[in-house]
Design a protein around this motif. Structure first.
Motif, PDB file in Angstrom:
ATOM      1  N   SER A  39       0.814  -1.204   0.000  1.00 57.99           N
ATOM      2  CA  SER A  39       0.000   0.000   0.000  1.00 57.99           C
ATOM      3  C   SER A  39       0.855   1.264   0.000  1.00 57.99           C
ATOM      4  CB  SER A  39      -0.950   0.012   1.209  1.00 57.99           C
ATOM      5  OG  SER A  39      -0.208   0.116   2.401  1.00 57.99           O
ATOM      6  N   GLU A  40       2.123   1.127   0.382  1.00 56.32           N
ATOM      7  CA  GLU A  40       3.018   2.288   0.388  1.00 56.32           C
ATOM      8  C   GLU A  40       3.690   2.494  -0.961  1.00 56.32           C
ATOM      9  OE1 GLU A  40       5.755   1.582   3.538  1.00 56.32           O
ATOM     10  OE2 GLU A  40       4.249   1.786   5.100  1.00 56.32           O
ATOM     11  N   THR A  41       3.520   1.565  -1.883  1.00 54.13           N
ATOM     12  CA  THR A  41       4.152   1.657  -3.191  1.00 54.13           C
ATOM     13  C   THR A  41       3.440   2.716  -4.027  1.00 54.13           C
ATOM     14  OG1 THR A  41       4.760  -0.664  -3.103  1.00 54.13           O
ATOM     15  CG2 THR A  41       4.763   0.380  -5.266  1.00 54.13           C
ATOM     16  N   ASP A  42       4.221   3.607  -4.626  1.00 50.87           N
ATOM     17  CA  ASP A  42       3.670   4.657  -5.479  1.00 50.87           C
ATOM     18  C   ASP A  42       3.602   4.117  -6.911  1.00 50.87           C
ATOM     19  OD1 ASP A  42       3.064   6.889  -6.986  1.00 50.87           O
ATOM     20  OD2 ASP A  42       4.564   8.173  -6.045  1.00 50.87           O
ATOM     21  N   ALA A  43       2.434   3.687  -7.316  1.00 47.81           N
ATOM     22  CA  ALA A  43       2.264   3.042  -8.619  1.00 47.81           C
ATOM     23  C   ALA A  43       2.658   3.974  -9.761  1.00 47.81           C
ATOM     24  CB  ALA A  43       0.827   2.581  -8.792  1.00 47.81           C
TER      25      ALA A  43
END
Length: 66
Positions: A39-43
């Motif tokens: 959820s912390e990954t910046d897509a």
């Protein structure tokens, strides 16, 4: 195999329920950490980096062909 060795080997009827619960709790905790990481990954940033990587790859292929 002698009787002592047979008794030390676990089978389905000798499953340690407390140990299994502990393993399940640990697995659940690891899973929630992985979800949090995802959820912390910046897509959008990942897409941008992938696009830049593809552009560099194409440039390198073009230079090798020349």
């Amino acid at each position: 195999m002698n009787n002592n060795q047979q008794q030390q080997q676990p089978n389905a009827s000798q499953t340690n329920a407390k140990k299994v619960r502990k393993q399940n709790a640990a697995a659940s905790q690891n899973q929630s950490q992985q979800t949090e990481f995802a959820s912390e990954t910046d897509a959008q940033e990942v897409r941008k980096q992938n696009q830049q990587s593809e552009q560099k790859k194409t440039q390198n292929q073009n230079q090798q062909q020349q």
